[in-house]
Design a protein around this motif. Structure first.
Motif, PDB file in Angstrom:
ATOM      1  N   MET A  81       0.836  -1.210   0.000  1.00 50.42           N
ATOM      2  CA  MET A  81       0.000   0.000   0.000  1.00 50.42           C
ATOM      3  C   MET A  81       0.866   1.253   0.000  1.00 50.42           C
ATOM      4  O   MET A  81       0.537   2.237  -0.680  1.00 50.42           O
ATOM      5  N   GLU A  82       1.957   1.245   0.757  1.00 49.34           N
ATOM      6  CA  GLU A  82       2.859   2.397   0.773  1.00 49.34           C
ATOM      7  C   GLU A  82       3.468   2.622  -0.607  1.00 49.34           C
ATOM      8  O   GLU A  82       3.583   3.760  -1.069  1.00 49.34           O
ATOM      9  N   THR A  83       3.817   1.529  -1.285  1.00 49.95           N
ATOM     10  CA  THR A  83       4.366   1.629  -2.643  1.00 49.95           C
ATOM     11  C   THR A  83       3.322   2.212  -3.592  1.00 49.95           C
ATOM     12  O   THR A  83       3.635   3.100  -4.401  1.00 49.95           O
ATOM     13  N   LYS A  84       2.087   1.729  -3.481  1.00 49.72           N
ATOM     14  CA  LYS A  84       1.004   2.257  -4.329  1.00 49.72           C
ATOM     15  C   LYS A  84       0.772   3.735  -4.043  1.00 49.72           C
ATOM     16  O   LYS A  84       0.558   4.532  -4.970  1.00 49.72           O
ATOM     17  N   LEU A  85       0.814   4.107  -2.755  1.00 50.72           N
ATOM     18  CA  LEU A  85       0.620   5.508  -2.382  1.00 50.72           C
ATOM     19  C   LEU A  85       1.724   6.383  -2.973  1.00 50.72           C
ATOM     20  O   LEU A  85       1.450   7.465  -3.520  1.00 50.72           O
ATOM     21  N   GLN A  87       3.448   5.769  -5.640  1.00 46.64           N
ATOM     22  CA  GLN A  87       3.221   5.837  -7.084  1.00 46.64           C
ATOM     23  C   GLN A  87       2.100   6.826  -7.408  1.00 46.64           C
ATOM     24  O   GLN A  87       2.212   7.617  -8.358  1.00 46.64           O
ATOM     25  N   LEU A  88       1.041   6.816  -6.591  1.00 48.74           N
ATOM     26  CA  LEU A  88      -0.057   7.774  -6.799  1.00 48.74           C
ATOM     27  C   LEU A  88       0.433   9.210  -6.615  1.00 48.74           C
ATOM     28  O   LEU A  88       0.056  10.108  -7.384  1.00 48.74           O
ATOM     29  N   LYS A  89       1.271   9.437  -5.612  1.00 44.16           N
ATOM     30  CA  LYS A  89       1.821  10.782  -5.390  1.00 44.16           C
ATOM     31  C   LYS A  89       2.645  11.227  -6.597  1.00 44.16           C
ATOM     32  O   LYS A  89       2.529  12.371  -7.051  1.00 44.16           O
ATOM     33  N   LYS A  90       3.467  10.303  -7.114  1.00 38.93           N
ATOM     34  CA  LYS A  90       4.282  10.636  -8.297  1.00 38.93           C
ATOM     35  C   LYS A  90       3.381  10.936  -9.493  1.00 38.93           C
ATOM     36  O   LYS A  90       3.623  11.906 -10.230  1.00 38.93           O
ATOM     37  N   ASP A  91       2.350  10.099  -9.688  1.00 39.63           N
ATOM     38  CA  ASP A  91       1.421  10.317 -10.798  1.00 39.63           C
ATOM     39  C   ASP A  91       0.731  11.677 -10.671  1.00 39.63           C
ATOM     40  O   ASP A  91       0.595  12.408 -11.664  1.00 39.63           O
ATOM     41  N   MET A  92       0.294  12.027  -9.460  1.00 40.35           N
ATOM     42  CA  MET A  92      -0.374  13.313  -9.245  1.00 40.35           C
ATOM     43  C   MET A  92       0.589  14.467  -9.505  1.00 40.35           C
ATOM     44  O   MET A  92       0.218  15.489 -10.110  1.00 40.35           O
ATOM     45  N   GLN A  93       1.830  14.300  -9.057  1.00 41.39           N
ATOM     46  CA  GLN A  93       2.833  15.352  -9.278  1.00 41.39           C
ATOM     47  C   GLN A  93       3.073  15.531 -10.770  1.00 41.39           C
ATOM     48  O   GLN A  93       3.144  16.668 -11.266  1.00 41.39           O
TER      49      GLN A  93
END
Length: 113
Positions: A81-85, A87-93
Motif C-alpha cells: 500500500m505504501e508503494t502504491k501511495l 506511485q499515486l503521489k508521483k502520478d499526481m505530481q
C-alpha cells in the motif's frame, strides 16, 4: 479383610499363630498394594501433566507461528500500500506539472492573440 478370630485361650495354639501370621501378611500385602496404586497414580498423573504441558507448548507455538505469519502478511500488505501511495503521489505530481505546462502554453497563446 482378614480378621483375627477370637482367641479364647493362652498360650496360643499353632492354629492361632498361623491365623495371626496370615492376617499380618494380608495387611502388609494390602498396604503394599495401596502404596503401589498410589505410586502408579502419581506416575500417571505426572505423565498426564507432562502431556498437558507438551500440548500447551505445542498450541502456544502453533498460535505464535500463526500470529507471526499474520503479522508478516500485514507488513507485506502495508509495504504494498505504501508503494502504491508513493506511485499515486508521483502520478499526481506529474499530472500537476503537466497541467502547469498546459496552462503556461495556453497563457502564451492568449498573449499572442
Amino acid at each position: 479383610n482378614y480378621k483375627v478370630p477370637f482367641i479364647s485361650s493362652w498360650p496360643l495354639t499353632a492354629s492361632d499363630t498361623n491365623t495371626i501370621t496370615i492376617t499380618a501378611r494380608a495387611k502388609r500385602e494390602k498396604q503394599q498394594a495401596i502404596a503401589g496404586a498410589i505410586s502408579r497414580g502419581q506416575v500417571a498423573h505426572e505423565r498426564s501433566l507432562h502431556h498437558a504441558k507438551e500440548q500447551a507448548e505445542y498450541e502456544l507455538e502453533r498460535v505464535s507461528t500463526k500470529a507471526d505469519m499474520q503479522i508478516e502478511y500485514y507488513r507485506t500488505e502495508l509495504k504494498l500500500m505504501e508503494t502504491k501511495l508513493e506511485q499515486l503521489k508521483k502520478d499526481m505530481q506529474q499530472q500537476e506539472e503537466h497541467c502547469h505546462v498546459q496552462e503556461e502554453m495556453a497563457n502564451r497563446e492568449l498573449e499572442k492573440a
